[in-house]
Design an enzyme around this catalytic site. Structure first.
Site, mmCIF file in Angstrom:
data_model
loop_
_atom_site.group_PDB
_atom_site.id
_atom_site.type_symbol
_atom_site.label_atom_id
_atom_site.label_comp_id
_atom_site.label_asym_id
_atom_site.label_seq_id
_atom_site.Cartn_x
_atom_site.Cartn_y
_atom_site.Cartn_z
ATOM 1 N N LYS A 13 0.829 -1.218 0.000
ATOM 2 C CA LYS A 13 0.000 0.000 0.000
ATOM 3 C C LYS A 13 0.861 1.264 0.000
ATOM 4 C CE LYS A 13 -2.465 -0.328 3.732
ATOM 5 N NZ LYS A 13 -1.978 -1.626 4.238
ATOM 6 N N ARG A 88 -9.895 1.782 8.502
ATOM 7 C CA ARG A 88 -9.494 0.409 8.763
ATOM 8 C C ARG A 88 -10.570 -0.368 9.514
ATOM 9 N NH1 ARG A 88 -3.535 1.250 8.370
ATOM 10 N NH2 ARG A 88 -2.487 -0.746 8.446
ATOM 11 N N ARG A 127 11.167 -6.094 4.315
ATOM 12 C CA ARG A 127 10.953 -4.667 4.054
ATOM 13 C C ARG A 127 11.891 -3.814 4.918
ATOM 14 N NH1 ARG A 127 4.942 -2.414 4.376
ATOM 15 N NH2 ARG A 127 5.003 -2.954 6.575
ATOM 16 N N ARG A 161 10.834 -1.806 10.547
ATOM 17 C CA ARG A 161 9.804 -1.360 11.495
ATOM 18 C C ARG A 161 9.631 -2.407 12.581
ATOM 19 N NH1 ARG A 161 4.623 0.409 7.964
ATOM 20 N NH2 ARG A 161 3.604 -0.731 9.620
ATOM 21 N N ARG A 172 -1.466 -8.600 12.854
ATOM 22 C CA ARG A 172 -2.006 -7.536 11.995
ATOM 23 C C ARG A 172 -2.882 -8.130 10.897
ATOM 24 N NH1 ARG A 172 3.316 -4.767 10.213
ATOM 25 N NH2 ARG A 172 1.978 -3.463 8.920
HETATM 26 P P1 AMP Z 1 0.556 1.170 8.303
HETATM 27 O O1 AMP Z 1 1.770 2.005 8.133
HETATM 28 O O2 AMP Z 1 -0.620 1.647 7.490
HETATM 29 O O3 AMP Z 1 0.826 -0.302 8.132
HETATM 30 O O4 AMP Z 1 0.081 1.353 9.839
HETATM 31 C C1 AMP Z 1 0.921 0.946 10.893
HETATM 32 C C2 AMP Z 1 0.088 0.755 12.146
HETATM 33 O O5 AMP Z 1 -0.520 2.013 12.518
HETATM 34 C C3 AMP Z 1 -1.078 -0.214 12.006
HETATM 35 O O6 AMP Z 1 -0.672 -1.570 12.145
HETATM 36 C C4 AMP Z 1 -1.977 0.265 13.147
HETATM 37 O O7 AMP Z 1 -1.484 -0.164 14.403
HETATM 38 C C5 AMP Z 1 -1.806 1.780 13.080
HETATM 39 N N1 AMP Z 1 -2.799 2.363 12.163
HETATM 40 C C6 AMP Z 1 -2.603 2.904 10.929
HETATM 41 N N2 AMP Z 1 -3.754 3.322 10.386
HETATM 42 C C7 AMP Z 1 -4.716 3.044 11.310
HETATM 43 C C8 AMP Z 1 -6.131 3.208 11.345
HETATM 44 N N3 AMP Z 1 -6.793 3.738 10.299
HETATM 45 N N4 AMP Z 1 -6.785 2.810 12.455
HETATM 46 C C9 AMP Z 1 -6.146 2.295 13.519
HETATM 47 N N5 AMP Z 1 -4.825 2.071 13.541
HETATM 48 C C10 AMP Z 1 -4.111 2.441 12.455
#
Ligand code: AMP
Length: 225
Positions: A13, A88, A127, A161, A172
């Site tokens: 993404k 989400r 990654r 990360r 996740r």
């Molecule tokens: P990402 O970089 O999009 O993979 O997001 C990393 C982490 O941030 C996710 O695994 C969640 O813990 C948190 N996160 C990101 N976007 C959201 C969201 N819309 N709602 C809740 N937690 C989020």
């Protein structure tokens, strides 16, 4: 254009969002990046978010929706935006619908990136992100840097990360299946969703995404990795 990009962890993404937003000249809005900025800045919100992110869980809706409301209120989003990682869950989707209804608008398109779960863990484990610019993403197998541990684009240090560890990734994925997949159904009912395969090279997936948006082929010279 107002575009939502949805997909499980490891679908690419973030990688696609940066390229699509640049191609379409709209801001890339990533809740994950916004949280990581707060964490790096040591804010109260960042401290709360970190606990959940570290555990592979969703950050509570009141924090997440607040962060997005604040971001979408900035003037650069008036001509559109690409949302990466939001909404989400259904409550967030409803909150977003409400925010957009306030501007008499709704998403123009929802891109659903699809990838088999067995590929996800492999993808994520390799990654690496750049400390200087988190949009610079490489992969130890698929797009290895010329010098190990060093970003090809800016020379920054590459790191993994902490929520990319295997046990956290599996959690996740479960959260995605139970909480985020219904968001796709929500927008499917409005006829907004196009599902595209996230399998293959970055450029191939980008072409699929642009085709789905009716925006033709990407200029390979400007968008390759
Ligand atoms: P990402 O970089 O999009 O993979 O997001 C990393 C982490 O941030 C996710 O695994 C969640 O813990 C948190 N996160 C990101 N976007 C959201 C969201 N819309 N709602 C809740 N937690 C989020």
């Amino acid at each position: 254009m107002r575009i939502l990009l949805i997909g499980p962890p490891g679908a690419g993404k973030g990688t696609q969002a940066v390229r699509l937003a640049s191609h379409l000249s709209i801001p890339h809005v990533s809740t994950g990046d916004l949280f990581r900025e707060h964490i790096a800045a040591g804010t109260e919100l960042g401290r709360h978010a970190h606990t959940h992110i570290h555990a592979g869980l969703l950050v509570p809706d009141e924090l997440t929706i607040g962060v997005i409301e604040e971001r979408l209120a900035r003037p650069d989003t008036e001509r559109g935006f690409l949302l990466d990682g939001f909404p989400r869950n259904l409550a967030q989707a409803q909150a977003l619908d409400g925010m957009l209804a306030g501007f008499k608008s709704r998403p123009d398109a929802v891109l659903d990136l699809e990838i088999p779960e067995d590929q996800v863990v492999r993808r994520i484990a390799g990654r690496r992100l750049c400390r200087q610019d988190r949009t610079h993403i490489s992969h130890v197998d698929h797009s290895p840097p010329e010098v190990a541990g060093v970003c090809d684009l800016c020379g920054g240090e590459l790191y993994q990360r902490d929520d990319d560890r295997e046990a956290t990734v599996r959690k996740r994925l479960k959260v995605y299946r139970t909480r985020t997949a219904p968001v796709v159904d929500h927008y499917q009912a409005q006829g907004l969703v196009t599902t595209i395969s996230a399998h293959g090279q970055v450029q191939e997936v980008l072409h699929r995404a642009l085709d789905a948006l009716g925006r033709g082929r990407a200029d390979a010279a400007g968008t390759s990795t």
